[in-house]
Design a protein around this motif. Sequence first.
Motif, PDB file in Angstrom:
ATOM      1  N   ARG A 157      24.101 -52.269 -56.551  1.00 26.22           N
ATOM      2  CA  ARG A 157      22.730 -51.761 -56.559  1.00 26.22           C
ATOM      3  C   ARG A 157      22.689 -50.302 -56.097  1.00 26.22           C
ATOM      4  NH1 ARG A 157      20.613 -55.075 -53.178  1.00 26.22           N
ATOM      5  NH2 ARG A 157      20.251 -56.763 -54.644  1.00 26.22           N
ATOM      6  N   ASN A 158      23.575 -49.953 -55.160  1.00 25.62           N
ATOM      7  CA  ASN A 158      23.650 -48.567 -54.706  1.00 25.62           C
ATOM      8  C   ASN A 158      24.214 -47.660 -55.798  1.00 25.62           C
ATOM      9  OD1 ASN A 158      22.714 -49.392 -52.188  1.00 25.62           O
ATOM     10  ND2 ASN A 158      24.791 -49.785 -51.433  1.00 25.62           N
ATOM     11  N   ILE A 159      25.155 -48.171 -56.569  1.00 28.02           N
ATOM     12  CA  ILE A 159      25.688 -47.387 -57.689  1.00 28.02           C
ATOM     13  C   ILE A 159      24.590 -47.103 -58.702  1.00 28.02           C
ATOM     14  CG2 ILE A 159      27.330 -47.407 -59.609  1.00 28.02           C
ATOM     15  CD1 ILE A 159      29.164 -49.107 -57.894  1.00 28.02           C
ATOM     16  N   LYS A 160      23.779 -48.088 -58.973  1.00 32.40           N
ATOM     17  CA  LYS A 160      22.665 -47.899 -59.907  1.00 32.40           C
ATOM     18  C   LYS A 160      21.651 -46.908 -59.354  1.00 32.40           C
ATOM     19  CE  LYS A 160      19.302 -50.573 -62.572  1.00 32.40           C
ATOM     20  NZ  LYS A 160      18.737 -51.940 -62.808  1.00 32.40           N
ATOM     21  N   ASN A 161      21.522 -46.847 -58.047  1.00 33.22           N
ATOM     22  CA  ASN A 161      20.576 -45.937 -57.418  1.00 33.22           C
ATOM     23  C   ASN A 161      21.059 -44.496 -57.450  1.00 33.22           C
ATOM     24  OD1 ASN A 161      18.182 -45.339 -56.100  1.00 33.22           O
ATOM     25  ND2 ASN A 161      19.073 -45.602 -54.075  1.00 33.22           N
ATOM     26  N   LEU A 162      22.357 -44.273 -57.668  1.00 37.69           N
ATOM     27  CA  LEU A 162      22.922 -42.922 -57.701  1.00 37.69           C
ATOM     28  C   LEU A 162      22.931 -42.338 -59.118  1.00 37.69           C
ATOM     29  CD1 LEU A 162      25.888 -43.340 -55.207  1.00 37.69           C
ATOM     30  CD2 LEU A 162      23.961 -41.811 -54.939  1.00 37.69           C
ATOM     31  N   ILE A 163      21.962 -42.744 -59.938  1.00 38.04           N
ATOM     32  CA  ILE A 163      21.929 -42.259 -61.320  1.00 38.04           C
ATOM     33  C   ILE A 163      21.464 -40.813 -61.404  1.00 38.04           C
ATOM     34  CG2 ILE A 163      21.537 -44.541 -62.305  1.00 38.04           C
ATOM     35  CD1 ILE A 163      18.576 -43.837 -62.513  1.00 38.04           C
ATOM     36  N   ASP A 164      21.019 -40.222 -60.287  1.00 46.18           N
ATOM     37  CA  ASP A 164      20.620 -38.818 -60.310  1.00 46.18           C
ATOM     38  C   ASP A 164      21.761 -37.931 -60.780  1.00 46.18           C
ATOM     39  OD1 ASP A 164      18.118 -39.349 -59.547  1.00 46.18           O
ATOM     40  OD2 ASP A 164      18.276 -38.601 -57.506  1.00 46.18           O
ATOM     41  N   PHE A 165      22.982 -38.358 -60.549  1.00 43.84           N
ATOM     42  CA  PHE A 165      24.128 -37.539 -60.938  1.00 43.84           C
ATOM     43  C   PHE A 165      24.234 -37.426 -62.456  1.00 43.84           C
ATOM     44  CE2 PHE A 165      28.481 -36.397 -61.702  1.00 43.84           C
ATOM     45  CZ  PHE A 165      28.788 -35.533 -60.667  1.00 43.84           C
ATOM     46  N   PHE A 166      23.825 -38.442 -63.189  1.00 41.70           N
ATOM     47  CA  PHE A 166      23.991 -38.452 -64.644  1.00 41.70           C
ATOM     48  C   PHE A 166      22.672 -38.319 -65.407  1.00 41.70           C
ATOM     49  CE2 PHE A 166      27.256 -41.148 -62.717  1.00 41.70           C
ATOM     50  CZ  PHE A 166      28.406 -40.536 -63.182  1.00 41.70           C
ATOM     51  N   ARG A 167      21.526 -38.301 -64.701  1.00 43.86           N
ATOM     52  CA  ARG A 167      20.244 -38.385 -65.390  1.00 43.86           C
ATOM     53  C   ARG A 167      19.935 -37.165 -66.231  1.00 43.86           C
ATOM     54  NH1 ARG A 167      15.037 -39.259 -61.740  1.00 43.86           N
ATOM     55  NH2 ARG A 167      15.770 -37.234 -60.981  1.00 43.86           N
ATOM     56  N   GLY A 168      20.265 -35.973 -65.750  1.00 51.45           N
ATOM     57  CA  GLY A 168      19.978 -34.764 -66.494  1.00 51.45           C
ATOM     58  C   GLY A 168      18.569 -34.265 -66.250  1.00 51.45           C
ATOM     59  N   PRO A 169      18.136 -33.266 -67.003  1.00 52.89           N
ATOM     60  CA  PRO A 169      16.805 -32.673 -66.780  1.00 52.89           C
ATOM     61  C   PRO A 169      15.683 -33.626 -67.164  1.00 52.89           C
ATOM     62  CG  PRO A 169      17.818 -31.745 -68.750  1.00 52.89           C
ATOM     63  CD  PRO A 169      18.866 -32.593 -68.100  1.00 52.89           C
ATOM     64  N   THR A 170      14.528 -33.445 -66.529  1.00 49.73           N
ATOM     65  CA  THR A 170      13.338 -34.240 -66.838  1.00 49.73           C
ATOM     66  C   THR A 170      12.588 -33.590 -67.990  1.00 49.73           C
ATOM     67  OG1 THR A 170      13.180 -34.918 -64.531  1.00 49.73           O
ATOM     68  CG2 THR A 170      11.225 -35.221 -65.900  1.00 49.73           C
ATOM     69  N   VAL A 171      12.287 -34.360 -69.012  1.00 46.98           N
ATOM     70  CA  VAL A 171      11.611 -33.840 -70.200  1.00 46.98           C
ATOM     71  C   VAL A 171      10.345 -34.645 -70.442  1.00 46.98           C
ATOM     72  CG1 VAL A 171      13.725 -32.989 -71.267  1.00 46.98           C
ATOM     73  CG2 VAL A 171      13.002 -35.328 -71.710  1.00 46.98           C
ATOM     74  N   SER A 172       9.388 -34.014 -71.113  1.00 44.39           N
ATOM     75  CA  SER A 172       8.109 -34.675 -71.409  1.00 44.39           C
ATOM     76  C   SER A 172       8.115 -35.339 -72.772  1.00 44.39           C
ATOM     77  CB  SER A 172       6.969 -33.658 -71.324  1.00 44.39           C
ATOM     78  OG  SER A 172       7.209 -32.572 -72.210  1.00 44.39           O
ATOM     79  N   ASN A 173       8.808 -34.739 -73.736  1.00 43.47           N
ATOM     80  CA  ASN A 173       8.863 -35.278 -75.098  1.00 43.47           C
ATOM     81  C   ASN A 173      10.308 -35.345 -75.561  1.00 43.47           C
ATOM     82  OD1 ASN A 173       5.998 -35.408 -75.373  1.00 43.47           O
ATOM     83  ND2 ASN A 173       5.966 -33.200 -75.779  1.00 43.47           N
ATOM     84  N   VAL A 174      10.612 -36.343 -76.379  1.00 47.30           N
ATOM     85  CA  VAL A 174      11.955 -36.524 -76.912  1.00 47.30           C
ATOM     86  C   VAL A 174      11.840 -36.763 -78.413  1.00 47.30           C
ATOM     87  CG1 VAL A 174      14.074 -37.890 -76.829  1.00 47.30           C
ATOM     88  CG2 VAL A 174      12.780 -37.503 -74.736  1.00 47.30           C
ATOM     89  N   ARG A 175      12.610 -36.020 -79.192  1.00 46.18           N
ATOM     90  CA  ARG A 175      12.620 -36.249 -80.634  1.00 46.18           C
ATOM     91  C   ARG A 175      13.742 -37.224 -80.984  1.00 46.18           C
ATOM     92  NH1 ARG A 175      16.375 -32.584 -83.122  1.00 46.18           N
ATOM     93  NH2 ARG A 175      17.290 -31.177 -81.564  1.00 46.18           N
ATOM     94  N   LEU A 176      13.631 -37.879 -82.115  1.00 45.56           N
ATOM     95  CA  LEU A 176      14.582 -38.930 -82.497  1.00 45.56           C
ATOM     96  C   LEU A 176      15.991 -38.384 -82.660  1.00 45.56           C
ATOM     97  CD1 LEU A 176      14.975 -41.904 -83.262  1.00 45.56           C
ATOM     98  CD2 LEU A 176      14.460 -41.285 -85.621  1.00 45.56           C
ATOM     99  N   SER A 177      16.110 -37.208 -83.249  1.00 41.75           N
ATOM    100  CA  SER A 177      17.446 -36.644 -83.456  1.00 41.75           C
ATOM    101  C   SER A 177      18.094 -36.193 -82.151  1.00 41.75           C
ATOM    102  CB  SER A 177      17.370 -35.462 -84.429  1.00 41.75           C
ATOM    103  OG  SER A 177      16.482 -34.468 -83.931  1.00 41.75           O
ATOM    104  N   GLY A 178      17.284 -36.063 -81.068  1.00 38.54           N
ATOM    105  CA  GLY A 178      17.840 -35.671 -79.779  1.00 38.54           C
ATOM    106  C   GLY A 178      18.439 -36.816 -78.992  1.00 38.54           C
ATOM    107  N   LEU A 179      18.244 -38.056 -79.449  1.00 41.60           N
ATOM    108  CA  LEU A 179      18.828 -39.224 -78.785  1.00 41.60           C
ATOM    109  C   LEU A 179      20.232 -39.450 -79.340  1.00 41.60           C
ATOM    110  CD1 LEU A 179      15.720 -41.591 -78.929  1.00 41.60           C
ATOM    111  CD2 LEU A 179      16.425 -40.117 -77.044  1.00 41.60           C
ATOM    112  N   GLU A 180      21.202 -38.776 -78.745  1.00 36.16           N
ATOM    113  CA  GLU A 180      22.562 -38.845 -79.284  1.00 36.16           C
ATOM    114  C   GLU A 180      23.627 -39.024 -78.214  1.00 36.16           C
ATOM    115  OE1 GLU A 180      23.721 -35.218 -81.144  1.00 36.16           O
ATOM    116  OE2 GLU A 180      22.477 -33.959 -79.843  1.00 36.16           O
TER     117      GLU A 180
END
Length: 294
Positions: A157-180
Amino acid sequence: MDALDKVLKPKTKRAKRFLEKMESKLSENIKNAMMIKDGSVNARVTQVLRDMYARKKPYGVLYKNKNITRPFEDQTSLEFFLKKSDSSLFMFRSHNKKRPNNLVIGRMYDYHVLDMIELGIEKFVSLKDTNTSKCPEGTKPMLIFAGNDFDVKEDHRNIKNLIDFFRGPTVSNVRLSGLEYVLHFMALNGKVYFRSCKLLLKKTGCRRPRIDLEEMGPSLELVVRRTHLASDKLYKLSMKVPKALKPKKRKNISQDTFGTTFGRIHMQKQDLSKLQTRKVKGLKKRPAENGIED
């Protein structure tokens, strides 16, 4: 006192911009990650740092020189380098006889270590070992967690809580081609399997494409060794949201879990006896009824 804490007033414009950048803000910058290694020599764990740095660009700092430090015994030197590089995430690699192929992932709060976890690398596949195409630099990943251990076991559960390392920048909108870009974490038999995949959208002849995952590296097989967790009071303090960012309460307006907005209207009490209704001949009182009422 820290060397960086002694600077009270900047003497140059560059120093002034640097101090303003490090000050607390309502909307914090994207979290940077620092990659650092100790004095031991191990090409395998060093390649892990290089691959993680390649996937964290441009929000990462890689220290190539060796720095002898022990995060679980003394965190002073580690906090110094984190403050110097203005990073709130770190990955530390070490290798010794007692704990070979060691990897420590952690987070900072107010330039002090908040929590960290020590993992042992049992298997590793580098970016260079896969001949598939890679995702562009700075691509935001999608995180997938599989396995009941992430919800049952405390360490996972602590490993799952450390996802800040892999999360990346916060975005408001995501386009389909950007999910890669997909990061898959699977907990099985006390181990954590980390896979980095590229998402491919295949044509199907209809509007919805077919999704395929192509492993591109790095891939890791990890085992949990040690953990350093923050106290409940400190963790609650680190999650505190400033008042300026909290949504203002609007009177008589509420939202449900699905985001639907509801409004409440307050009206004065009405006298229904004086309510003017439709005059229907069948409802008209007859003289006999009037006499009875009299």
